[in-house]
Structures are given as C-alpha cells and as structure tokens.
Motif scaffolding. Structure first.
Motif, PDB file in Angstrom:
ATOM      1  N   ASP A   1      69.261 -25.708 122.456  1.00 26.90           N
ATOM      2  CA  ASP A   1      68.155 -25.748 121.483  1.00 26.90           C
ATOM      3  C   ASP A   1      68.484 -24.941 120.234  1.00 26.90           C
ATOM      4  O   ASP A   1      68.142 -25.329 119.122  1.00 26.90           O
ATOM      5  N   LYS A   2      69.153 -23.824 120.435  1.00 28.91           N
ATOM      6  CA  LYS A   2      69.555 -23.003 119.282  1.00 28.91           C
ATOM      7  C   LYS A   2      70.532 -23.779 118.400  1.00 28.91           C
ATOM      8  O   LYS A   2      70.438 -23.749 117.173  1.00 28.91           O
ATOM      9  N   MET A   3      71.475 -24.437 119.035  1.00 32.28           N
ATOM     10  CA  MET A   3      72.465 -25.193 118.243  1.00 32.28           C
ATOM     11  C   MET A   3      71.785 -26.341 117.502  1.00 32.28           C
ATOM     12  O   MET A   3      72.123 -26.639 116.353  1.00 32.28           O
ATOM     13  N   LEU A   4      70.814 -26.945 118.181  1.00 34.43           N
ATOM     14  CA  LEU A   4      70.080 -28.058 117.544  1.00 34.43           C
ATOM     15  C   LEU A   4      69.413 -27.577 116.254  1.00 34.43           C
ATOM     16  O   LEU A   4      69.416 -28.257 115.231  1.00 34.43           O
ATOM     17  N   SER A   5      68.847 -26.371 116.299  1.00 42.32           N
ATOM     18  CA  SER A   5      68.177 -25.901 115.082  1.00 42.32           C
ATOM     19  C   SER A   5      69.210 -25.541 114.000  1.00 42.32           C
ATOM     20  O   SER A   5      68.941 -25.706 112.817  1.00 42.32           O
ATOM     21  N   GLN A   6      70.425 -25.130 114.387  1.00 43.52           N
ATOM     22  CA  GLN A   6      71.477 -24.905 113.369  1.00 43.52           C
ATOM     23  C   GLN A   6      71.845 -26.220 112.699  1.00 43.52           C
ATOM     24  O   GLN A   6      72.085 -26.277 111.494  1.00 43.52           O
ATOM     25  N   VAL A   7      71.906 -27.252 113.531  1.00 39.48           N
ATOM     26  CA  VAL A   7      72.229 -28.581 112.993  1.00 39.48           C
ATOM     27  C   VAL A   7      71.166 -28.986 111.972  1.00 39.48           C
ATOM     28  O   VAL A   7      71.474 -29.468 110.875  1.00 39.48           O
ATOM     29  N   GLU A   8      69.900 -28.742 112.321  1.00 37.70           N
ATOM     30  CA  GLU A   8      68.810 -29.086 111.400  1.00 37.70           C
ATOM     31  C   GLU A   8      68.941 -28.312 110.087  1.00 37.70           C
ATOM     32  O   GLU A   8      68.766 -28.861 109.005  1.00 37.70           O
ATOM     33  N   GLN A   9      69.250 -27.020 110.228  1.00 35.65           N
ATOM     34  CA  GLN A   9      69.391 -26.197 109.008  1.00 35.65           C
ATOM     35  C   GLN A   9      70.528 -26.711 108.120  1.00 35.65           C
ATOM     36  O   GLN A   9      70.388 -26.797 106.900  1.00 35.65           O
ATOM     37  N   ALA A  10      71.655 -27.072 108.763  1.00 35.53           N
ATOM     38  CA  ALA A  10      72.792 -27.585 107.969  1.00 35.53           C
ATOM     39  C   ALA A  10      72.406 -28.901 107.297  1.00 35.53           C
ATOM     40  O   ALA A  10      72.721 -29.140 106.132  1.00 35.53           O
ATOM     41  N   LYS A  11      71.680 -29.739 108.044  1.00 28.78           N
ATOM     42  CA  LYS A  11      71.254 -31.041 107.483  1.00 28.78           C
ATOM     43  C   LYS A  11      70.308 -30.830 106.311  1.00 28.78           C
ATOM     44  O   LYS A  11      70.410 -31.495 105.279  1.00 28.78           O
ATOM     45  N   SER A  12      69.379 -29.889 106.466  1.00 28.27           N
ATOM     46  CA  SER A  12      68.383 -29.716 105.405  1.00 28.27           C
ATOM     47  C   SER A  12      69.013 -29.155 104.121  1.00 28.27           C
ATOM     48  O   SER A  12      68.416 -29.215 103.057  1.00 28.27           O
ATOM     49  N   ARG A  13      70.250 -28.604 104.237  1.00 33.07           N
ATOM     50  CA  ARG A  13      70.958 -28.146 103.025  1.00 33.07           C
ATOM     51  C   ARG A  13      71.921 -29.211 102.518  1.00 33.07           C
ATOM     52  O   ARG A  13      72.777 -28.933 101.684  1.00 33.07           O
ATOM     53  N   GLY A  14      71.844 -30.392 103.069  1.00 27.90           N
ATOM     54  CA  GLY A  14      72.658 -31.509 102.572  1.00 27.90           C
ATOM     55  C   GLY A  14      74.013 -31.638 103.230  1.00 27.90           C
ATOM     56  O   GLY A  14      74.807 -32.499 102.851  1.00 27.90           O
ATOM     57  N   GLY A  15      74.348 -30.775 104.199  1.00 29.83           N
ATOM     58  CA  GLY A  15      75.656 -30.841 104.868  1.00 29.83           C
ATOM     59  C   GLY A  15      75.835 -32.136 105.659  1.00 29.83           C
ATOM     60  O   GLY A  15      74.860 -32.775 106.059  1.00 29.83           O
ATOM     61  N   ILE A  16      77.096 -32.479 105.868  1.00 21.72           N
ATOM     62  CA  ILE A  16      77.409 -33.665 106.679  1.00 21.72           C
ATOM     63  C   ILE A  16      77.691 -33.143 108.075  1.00 21.72           C
ATOM     64  O   ILE A  16      78.678 -32.416 108.265  1.00 21.72           O
ATOM     65  N   VAL A  17      76.834 -33.471 109.021  1.00 19.57           N
ATOM     66  CA  VAL A  17      76.983 -32.848 110.337  1.00 19.57           C
ATOM     67  C   VAL A  17      77.694 -33.776 111.314  1.00 19.57           C
ATOM     68  O   VAL A  17      77.325 -34.944 111.472  1.00 19.57           O
ATOM     69  N   ILE A  18      78.734 -33.216 111.935  1.00 23.84           N
ATOM     70  CA  ILE A  18      79.439 -33.914 113.019  1.00 23.84           C
ATOM     71  C   ILE A  18      79.171 -33.067 114.262  1.00 23.84           C
ATOM     72  O   ILE A  18      79.523 -31.884 114.286  1.00 23.84           O
ATOM     73  N   ALA A  19      78.533 -33.666 115.246  1.00 23.94           N
ATOM     74  CA  ALA A  19      78.210 -32.887 116.448  1.00 23.94           C
ATOM     75  C   ALA A  19      79.108 -33.308 117.603  1.00 23.94           C
ATOM     76  O   ALA A  19      79.378 -34.501 117.779  1.00 23.94           O
ATOM     77  N   VAL A  20      79.583 -32.322 118.353  1.00 18.05           N
ATOM     78  CA  VAL A  20      80.216 -32.616 119.646  1.00 18.05           C
ATOM     79  C   VAL A  20      79.104 -32.448 120.665  1.00 18.05           C
ATOM     80  O   VAL A  20      78.545 -31.348 120.803  1.00 18.05           O
ATOM     81  N   ALA A  21      78.719 -33.527 121.319  1.00 18.34           N
ATOM     82  CA  ALA A  21      77.518 -33.497 122.167  1.00 18.34           C
ATOM     83  C   ALA A  21      77.798 -34.100 123.532  1.00 18.34           C
ATOM     84  O   ALA A  21      78.830 -34.752 123.747  1.00 18.34           O
ATOM     85  N   THR A  22      76.841 -33.877 124.430  1.00 22.84           N
ATOM     86  CA  THR A  22      76.979 -34.347 125.811  1.00 22.84           C
ATOM     87  C   THR A  22      76.592 -35.822 125.895  1.00 22.84           C
ATOM     88  O   THR A  22      75.601 -36.240 125.279  1.00 22.84           O
ATOM     89  N   ASP A  23      77.361 -36.569 126.660  1.00 25.04           N
ATOM     90  CA  ASP A  23      77.060 -37.998 126.866  1.00 25.04           C
ATOM     91  C   ASP A  23      75.570 -38.191 127.143  1.00 25.04           C
ATOM     92  O   ASP A  23      74.981 -37.446 127.949  1.00 25.04           O
ATOM     93  N   GLY A  24      74.975 -39.164 126.508  1.00 26.40           N
ATOM     94  CA  GLY A  24      73.576 -39.499 126.787  1.00 26.40           C
ATOM     95  C   GLY A  24      72.585 -38.708 125.955  1.00 26.40           C
ATOM     96  O   GLY A  24      71.366 -38.943 126.050  1.00 26.40           O
ATOM     97  N   ASP A  25      73.045 -37.786 125.137  1.00 24.57           N
ATOM     98  CA  ASP A  25      72.111 -36.975 124.330  1.00 24.57           C
ATOM     99  C   ASP A  25      71.652 -37.804 123.114  1.00 24.57           C
ATOM    100  O   ASP A  25      72.423 -38.017 122.170  1.00 24.57           O
ATOM    101  N   THR A  26      70.422 -38.232 123.147  1.00 23.39           N
ATOM    102  CA  THR A  26      69.933 -39.065 122.039  1.00 23.39           C
ATOM    103  C   THR A  26      69.290 -38.215 120.944  1.00 23.39           C
ATOM    104  O   THR A  26      69.227 -38.627 119.792  1.00 23.39           O
TER     105      THR A  26
END
Ligand code: M6R
Length: 615
Positions: free
Chosen positions: A534-559
């Motif tokens: 959940d913490k990482m998810l909110s970092q992703v949101e913060q990066a997205k909201s600043r216009g960053g291009i986010v590439i996530a390494v995530a667990t299979d099935g994570d929608t």
C-alpha cells in the motif's frame, strides 16, 4: 584489472593465447598484446583498443612459437595506446614482461634506470619491471633469480609473467599482494598461466593459485613454486568443476544476456547439495562454524563492493529475520577508512564474485587484524577471498564474464538465505524437519521455477525497452527488502547504457527527489504485493501526479497497479524474503535491452573492468 595469459608446450602458442585473452577481455580492453618466442627471438604484436584489433594485426603479421605471453590492458599509468600496450620488452630485445598492478615507486625506479642509460619506450609503470629483470640477467642471474631480485624492488601489488629469450624453455610468474590472481594450469606436457580460470579452462581443470609473495617457474613438464625469499612451496592443486562450455557465449548475443538466462540453473546449483530436502536440514560444512560459535555470534558485518554490496543489503533483511542476528553492511572501499568496532563474537562476511576485488580484500584484512571470524561468499573458486577466509560458501554461478554482474547477484542472495537457515538451525531457532524449516526449504525448492517463469517473459521486457531507451534519466524506487533492488536496477542501467539512474528508498522520495519528477522522468517502482504494497502504491500515485512515467514491477494478477502505472512488468507471486531474487530479473533484462537499443557495448562497458584490482 588487466588480463594475463601465458603458455609453454607443444602447441602453437599464438591462437591459444589469443583465445585465452578473448576470455579475459572483460578485465580490460584499452589495448592488447602478445609476445612469442619465434626462432629464438622475441616477436611482439600490440595494438590499442579491443582485442579484435590485435587479432587482425596478428592475421596480417602472423606469429609462430611454442611459448608466449599475452595481455589485455585496463590503463592506469599512460594513455591507452599501442606504445603503452603490454608486453614490454627490454632494450636488448631478450626479455619481455606482462603485468597487472601498479608499480607505486615507478617514478624513482625509472629515474634510477634512466640515470643508468636505459631509454624508455612507453609511459607505463610496467616498463621498469622488464628493465630491472634484464639488468639482473645481464649480471649473470637466471630468469627466475633475476625476476626474484627485480620484483623485490617494486612497491605495490602485482601479477607478473616474464619470458626470456635466453631461457626459451621456461616462463616465470609472480604474485605480490592483491593485484589479481595468478592461476597456473597443469596440462599433459604443457603449462598455462592466466589471471582467471576461464582463460585456460578448456585446456585443463588442474590449477594452482599463487599466493601473495610466491613465484612459479614453469617448463613444459614441471613447475616449481617458491616464495620470494626462495623457500620451496608445496602448493595445492585444485580441480575446477566449472564446465568449459559455460564459459562460452554460445548462441546468445552477449554474455550478459546468457548469464541472465542462466539464473534458474545457477540457483538450482547453489541450493543443491546444501539442502537435504528429505531431512529438512541445511549443511554448509565449508563455513566451518561450530554450534557453540553460532550461539555466541552477536553480529555480522558484511563487506562488499558494487552489486555484491547490494546483495549484502538484501542479505541483511534475510539473516536478521531468519537467524535474528544483527547485520551491518559496509562498502569494502570505506570499511578500512574508519576504526571499525569488531570483537571475537563478530563475523565478517565478504561477498565477492571475483574474489579479487582489492577493496573487499583490504576490508577482510582489516577485519582479520581486529580478530573477527572471516567468511566469504565467492564465485571464483580458489580466489584470494576464498583462501584467506576461515569459512566460505561458493555461489555456484559458473563463470560470470559480462562486466555487469547478474547471476552472481542472485546466487549470492541465495547463499545468504542458506547461511541464515544454517545459523538459525545451529542456534536452535529452527528445528531440522520442523514446520518452519520445511516451509523455508519448500520456498527455496520452488525458487528456480519462479525465476524460470520471469526469464520466459524476456520478449515483453525487450518491447518495453524499445519504448524507454531514449530517456536520459531514470528513478528506481523500492521499499523494505526490495529497496536494494532499486539500487541494483539503477546500477545495471547506468553501467551498461550510460543513462543516469538513481535508486532510492521510496519513502524518502518526498524528502527531495520528488522535485526531479516530470514527464521526462521514467520512475521504476518495485511494487509487489507484500507488507509495503500500500505504501508503494501511494508512491506510484505521487509520481504519477507529478507527471512521471511509471513502470511498476508487480505481482501477477494485480489489477490495482495496472490502473495507476503506465507500464506493468508482472512477476509471479513469491515468498517475501526471496522476492528480490525474482524482482531483480526484469530489471537486469530491462537494462540489457535498453543498452542494446542504444547500441552500447553491453559486455564491455566503457571505463569498467570485471575485476577491480586497483583502489
Ligand atoms: O567481484 P566482486 O563481486 O567483488 O565485484 C564487485 C563489483 O566490482 C561489481 O559487483 C560491479 O559493481 C559490477 N560491475 C556490477 O555489475
């Protein structure tokens, strides 16, 4: 750094030496050279740049002889150029030398030789060695005695091979300090010398490794080893189990790609033999740790450099959680520049693929002097790190040739997992065959399969690399046990593609680096479904909201992540403590394919060498 090869025997020495140098080119590629004894005279070919240039030169101007030496250079003193390439020859053309190391007092020695009338032909420190040896030969010493006398005048660490036309039936090799290994290969009626095992592995598996301040005189049928003080040495002959085929690139475009793809197998090799799956027990006899010592152990200090240091950071999480022993991780290059606190209940664990990294070796020496128990995790069997340790665990990765370390990283983490289980078992925290031990062993048993699954997804990563390769800055974020993976992912990218990349603990982003984020900044976030998801998810949101291009390494099935990130690299669900071994693989592949898209020289990145044997 630098690679050395020597041969004496019935075969044509030139192709054999060039072939050996090819396998050592990862150690340096500023210039290359070869000298063979041809009709009683020393004949030399040298060229600046990669070995290929030398090979073309040798094709145009062939050499023919049964004894010779070769060198591939990583420049220290003197620009990369043909005149500074090794081998270096004496003024009378009778003696020739190749060298790995730095002659620290070369200025004084050069002045002395020049005052005696010697005219230097290069700007290198190495050239003093050949003139010193020749000076001793001219005084009536044989080549062994002359080398022995000459090298005693040198300060610093060295690996040296000498060939004299006056004694056409022998080669002399010397090792002083930690400038890199000297392996002697024992064949049938022939002998080999190399800085590293892969150079001569296809010819023999029987090898001797010179210790510091030892020298060897080799003839076709015999070897004599002595100390620099002339004491005979009864050296141990090691039989190397590495498969020569695994030291070749095969069908792969680069060694790095091959070595990435080998990881399921190398992890199997690392685990096999150490885990008794039937009895639910881990055995590490080479660690030489008694149950009493294990119980007394209060602290582990890991020392390593580069990728191996990041492996140590992952190991800290694993060992602390499983064995409940505090672990500190320090760079080998920093460790001795303070006054580290060590006592006899502390073990120092060195992690080193090559077993030759001079900073790691120096840290080990410091720890030994302070009375610590010394362990190492090494890949190169017989290397200096392994030999000076009280106990060791090998990586079982097989030869790693690509300058960017990949399979050594994952196998050394697996080794630390085994050490953690072993310590927990010895300290009574895990009972052999108990449910917790069985769960850990089961996780290990499934690891190669998980890794194999990720390796099978290389095409998707190659496609992603095509979209990303033109960006010039990347930010890698991770948290908890995957924070070191952010560091490692960034290191892989910068060292082979020359793209600026930073690894950062995700939670620290808002304390500074977030200012960097805009639409030109890809942010790679390791966002597995684990305790910090959940913490990482909110970092992703913060990066997205600043216009960053986010590439996530995530667990299979994570929608959920798919809704937030621009690109998702999926990896199979895996046990948290082993997840770094799985999550790093797409980052290795991404760095590789971005570098290929950029046309970079993946296996031999600029300014780097595989074994860093200078400070
Ligand atoms: O042989 P070692 O593991 O001691 O080498 C340590 C570093 O030089 C090495 O990991 C380096 O950082 C690699 N080029 C990274 O890919």
């Amino acid at each position: 750094m630098c690679g050395i090869v020597g041969y004496i025997g019935p075969q044509d020495a030139t192709p054999l030496i060039l072939n050996g140098l090819q396998r050592l080119e990862y150690r340096g590629y500023d210039s290359a050279g070869i000298a063979v004894l041809q009709k009683g005279e020393i004949a030399i070919r040298r060229d600046v740049g990669k070995l290929n240039n030398l090979m073309q030169l040798v094709q145009q101007e062939p050499l023919n002889g049964r004894i010779g030496i070769g060198h591939t250079r990583w420049a220290t003193h003197g620009q990369p150029s043909s005149r500074n390439a090794h081998p270096h020859i004496s003024a009378n053309g009778r003696t020739v030398v190749v060298h790995n190391g730095i002659v620290e007092n070369f200025r004084a020695l050069r002045d002395e030789l020049e005052a005696e009338g010697v005219r230097f032909q290069s700007d290198t420190d190495t050239e003093v060695i050949v003139h010193l040896v020749q000076r001793e030969i001219s005084c009536g010493k044989n080549v062994t005695e002359a080398t022995q006398a000459a090298v005693k005048l040198l300060r610093g660490a060295h690996a040296i091979v000498v060939l004299s036309a006056d004694e056409p039936d022998r080669l002399v090799a010397v090792r002083i300090g930690n400038a890199g290994g000297v392996a002697l290969g024992i064949g049938e009626g022939e002998m080999f010398i190399a800085s590293d095992i892969p150079a001569i592995l296809e010819h023999t598996r029987r090898m001797i490794f010179l210790e510091s301040r030892q020298m060897a005189t080799l003839t076709r049928d015999a070897y004599h080893i002595q100390t620099l003080d002339g004491e005979p040495v009864d050296a141990e002959v090691h039989t190397i189990s590495w498969d020569p085929v695994s030291a070749a690139r095969g069908e792969y475009r680069h060694f790095m790609q091959k070595e990435i793809q080998e990881q399921a197998r190398s992890l199997t090799d690392t685990i096999r033999g150490r885990v008794d799956f039937q009895r639910g027990v881990v055995t590490l006899p080479d660690l030489t740790l008694t149950p009493d010592e294990a119980k007394r152990l209060k602290r582990i200090v890991t020392v390593a450099c580069g990728t191996s240091a990041y492996s140590g950071l992952v190991g800290k999480f694993i060992i602390e959680e499983i064995a409940r022993i505090p672990v500190e991780v320090d760079y080998g290059s920093e460790y001795r520049y303070r006054d580290p606190i060590i006592d006899e209940d502390c073990a120092v664990l060195a992690i080193t693929q090559s077993g030759e990294t001079v900073d790691t070796l120096a840290a080990m020496e410091e720890a030994r002097d302070k009375g610590a128990k010394l362990w190492s995790i090494v890949n190169a069997v017989g290397s200096q790190a392994m030999r000076v340790s009280d106990g060791f665990v090998t990586m079982q990765a097989g030869p790693e040739i690509g300058v960017a370390s990949t399979k050594a990283f994952t196998t050394s983490i697996a080794d630390q997992y085994l050490i953690a289980l072993y310590l927990a078992q010895q300290r009574g925290l895990l009972t052999p065959d108990g449910p917790d031990m069985c769960a850990h062993i089961d996780d290990l048993a499934h690891l190669p399969d998980l890794v194999g699954t990720v390796l099978g997804r290389e095409q998707a990563i190659e496609d992603l690399a095509a979209e990303l390769y033109q960006y010039t800055n990347f930010l890698y974020l991770g948290r908890g046990i995957n924070y070191p993976i952010a560091l490692e992912g960034a290191l892989k990218l910068k060292e082979i593609s020359y793209i600026h990349a930073e690894g950062y603990p995700a939670g620290e982003m808002k304390h500074g680096p977030i200012a960097l984020i805009d639409e030109h900044m890809p942010v790679l976030a390791i966002c597995l479904r684990d305790a910090v998801y959940d913490k990482m998810l909110s970092q992703v949101e913060q990066a997205k909201s600043r216009g960053g291009i986010v590439i996530a390494v995530a667990t299979d099935g994570d929608t959920r992540i798919a809704e937030k990130a621009d690109h998702v690299i999926y990896v199979p669900d895996c046990p948290p403590l082993l997840s770094p071994i799985v999550s790093v693989i797409p980052l290795q592949m991404l760095a590789y394919h971005i570098a290929v898209w950029r046309g970079a020289d993946v296996d031999q990145p600029r300014n780097l060498a595989k074994s860093v044997t200078v400070e």
